[in-house]
Each structure stands twice: as structure tokens, then as C-alpha cells.
Scaffold this motif. Structure first.
Motif, short mmCIF file in Angstrom:
data_model
loop_
_atom_site.label_atom_id
_atom_site.label_comp_id
_atom_site.label_asym_id
_atom_site.label_seq_id
_atom_site.Cartn_x
_atom_site.Cartn_y
_atom_site.Cartn_z
N GLY A 1 35.36 28.45 31.94
CA GLY A 1 35.18 29.05 33.25
C GLY A 1 36.24 30.10 33.57
N ASP A 2 37.26 30.16 32.73
CA ASP A 2 38.38 31.08 32.90
C ASP A 2 38.26 32.16 31.82
N ALA A 3 37.33 33.08 32.01
CA ALA A 3 37.08 34.09 30.99
C ALA A 3 36.83 35.45 31.64
N TYR A 4 37.03 36.49 30.84
CA TYR A 4 36.81 37.85 31.31
C TYR A 4 36.29 38.68 30.13
N GLU A 5 35.26 39.47 30.39
CA GLU A 5 34.79 40.40 29.38
C GLU A 5 34.28 41.66 30.07
N VAL A 6 34.49 42.79 29.40
CA VAL A 6 34.07 44.06 29.97
C VAL A 6 33.90 45.09 28.86
N GLY B 1 25.83 52.43 21.47
CA GLY B 1 26.15 53.64 22.21
C GLY B 1 25.74 53.58 23.67
N GLN B 2 24.54 53.04 23.97
CA GLN B 2 24.09 52.95 25.36
C GLN B 2 25.01 52.05 26.18
N MET B 3 25.45 50.94 25.58
CA MET B 3 26.37 50.05 26.29
C MET B 3 27.70 50.75 26.57
N GLN B 4 28.17 51.52 25.60
CA GLN B 4 29.44 52.24 25.78
C GLN B 4 29.33 53.28 26.89
N LEU B 5 28.23 54.00 26.93
CA LEU B 5 28.04 55.06 27.93
C LEU B 5 27.81 54.49 29.33
N ALA B 6 27.30 53.27 29.39
CA ALA B 6 27.01 52.64 30.68
C ALA B 6 28.08 51.65 31.10
N GLY B 7 29.21 51.63 30.41
CA GLY B 7 30.26 50.66 30.69
C GLY B 7 30.90 50.83 32.06
N ARG B 8 31.85 49.98 32.32
CA ARG B 8 32.59 49.96 33.59
C ARG B 8 33.65 51.05 33.58
N ASP B 9 33.92 51.61 34.74
CA ASP B 9 34.98 52.60 34.88
C ASP B 9 36.26 52.03 34.25
N PRO B 10 36.90 52.76 33.32
CA PRO B 10 38.07 52.22 32.62
C PRO B 10 39.22 51.79 33.53
N ALA B 11 39.49 52.54 34.59
CA ALA B 11 40.58 52.17 35.49
C ALA B 11 40.26 50.85 36.19
N LEU B 12 39.04 50.71 36.66
CA LEU B 12 38.66 49.47 37.33
C LEU B 12 38.64 48.30 36.35
N ALA B 13 38.15 48.54 35.14
CA ALA B 13 38.12 47.49 34.12
C ALA B 13 39.53 47.02 33.79
N MET B 14 40.46 47.95 33.63
CA MET B 14 41.85 47.57 33.32
C MET B 14 42.49 46.85 34.49
N LEU B 15 42.20 47.30 35.71
CA LEU B 15 42.74 46.61 36.89
C LEU B 15 42.22 45.17 36.92
N GLU B 16 40.93 44.99 36.71
CA GLU B 16 40.36 43.65 36.69
C GLU B 16 40.99 42.79 35.59
N PHE B 17 41.23 43.40 34.43
CA PHE B 17 41.83 42.64 33.33
C PHE B 17 43.25 42.20 33.67
N VAL B 18 44.09 43.11 34.17
CA VAL B 18 45.47 42.70 34.48
C VAL B 18 45.50 41.66 35.59
N GLU B 19 44.59 41.77 36.55
CA GLU B 19 44.51 40.74 37.59
C GLU B 19 44.09 39.41 37.00
N TYR B 20 43.11 39.44 36.10
CA TYR B 20 42.65 38.22 35.45
C TYR B 20 43.77 37.58 34.63
N ALA B 21 44.44 38.38 33.82
CA ALA B 21 45.49 37.84 32.95
C ALA B 21 46.71 37.40 33.75
N GLY B 22 46.97 38.08 34.85
CA GLY B 22 48.15 37.75 35.64
C GLY B 22 49.41 38.00 34.83
N SER B 23 50.28 37.01 34.80
CA SER B 23 51.50 37.13 34.00
C SER B 23 51.45 36.20 32.79
#
Length: 162
Positions: free
Chosen positions: A78-83, A103-125
Motif C-alpha cells: 500500500g506504500d508504493a509510487y509509480e509514474v 512511445g505513446q505512454m512516454q508522450l502522455a506521461g505526467r509533467d516531469p516537475a509534478l512527477a518529481m515533486l510527488e516522488f520526493v514527497e512520497y519518499a520523504g527522507s
């Protein structure tokens, strides 16, 4: 002397991050550092894998990040993240055969800044764990700097040593 950092700062323009994202980044940066003195069974670790446009740690970009929490000697599903991070163009067919992200998945992916923000929030410290962690670490550190203008200062553990 702080001449070098000031010189670099004048050459590097930080990415534009809106007020809401800046507030979220500030909250993440205020998190206490991971307590590395805790027994392993009481600490949270994040096992991470980064798929990229290639193997050049200085040039290639992350395509996807997958991570799962590990606590109390067990994977916490339940503690997972993927993007998938949005790419300006799809990676080469040979690269797609390796990671399986079309290729279609790559072109339709999440905004990189938002994805990285979500990842650092998920990972925490939490310490990040990876096999051959130098690669994942360099990709994540550079992506956090490029997309968010922040340093990713969390411990990395390399499973190759285990």
C-alpha cells in the motif's frame, strides 16, 4: 569563500515552480533527516527503480520511477509510487524493448516537475534502496535539480554491496 556557488547560480536559472509547488517543496525540505541510528526493522526504506532514455548518467533522462516502501522487515504494498514522466519525444525502439514503456505512454506521461515533486514527497527522507544505486541516484538527483531546483539529499543504499 563562496565565489564558485555564486558564479554557478548566476549561470543556472532555476526552473519555474509555481507557488503551490514551492510550498510543497518547502514542506518536504523541512522534514527531519532519516534517523540512521534506528534498528533496520523500525525504519522505513524506499526501494526504487528508474527507467531512463539511455545509460548516460549525465545526459539521459528518467522515463519512469517505480518505488515501494519497506518497513518492519516486509514490503508494504500500500506504500508504493509509480509514474511515467512526459517526454518531448519517445525514446528509441531499442530502448523501449529494454524498459517496455512505449512511445505513446512516454508522450502522455505526467509533467516531469509534478512527477518529481510527488516522488520526493512520497519518499520523504527515507533512505532509497536500489541495485547499482549510483545510476538511480544520479538520475534522481539530476532530475530533482533540473525540474524542481532542489538538491535531493537522502541516503542511498546499494543492494549490489549486499
Amino acid at each position: 569563500m563562496r565565489i564558485l556557488p555564486r558564479s554557478i547560480a548566476t549561470l543556472w536559472r532555476p526552473p519555474k515552480v509555481d507557488v503551490a509547488m514551492r510550498e510543497r517543496l518547502s514542506a518536504w525540505q523541512r522534514l527531519p533527516r532519516a534517523d540512521l541510528s534506528l534498528p533496520h526493522r523500525h525504519a522505513r526504506y524506499v526501494v526504487v527503480d528508474v527507467e531512463t532514455t539511455g545509460l548516460d548518467m549525465r545526459r539521459d533522462l528518467p522515463i519512469a520511477i517505480g518505488a515501494v516502501g519497506f518497513r518492519d522487515n516486509a514490503i508494504t504494498f500500500g506504500d508504493a509510487y509509480e509514474v511515467v514522466l512526459k517526454q518531448s519525444s519517445a525514446s528509441a525502439d531499442a530502448n523501449i524493448l529494454i524498459h517496455g514503456i512505449g512511445g505513446q505512454m512516454q508522450l502522455a506521461g505526467r509533467d516531469p516537475a509534478l512527477a518529481m515533486l510527488e516522488f520526493v514527497e512520497y519518499a520523504g527522507s527515507s533512505p532509497l534502496v536500489a541495485f547499482r544505486a549510483e545510476f538511480d541516484q544520479s538520475m534522481l538527483v539530476r532530475a530533482a535539480w533540473t525540474y524542481l531546483g532542489v538538491a535531493l539529499r537522502v541516503p542511498f543504499i546499494d543492494l549490489a554491496f549486499l
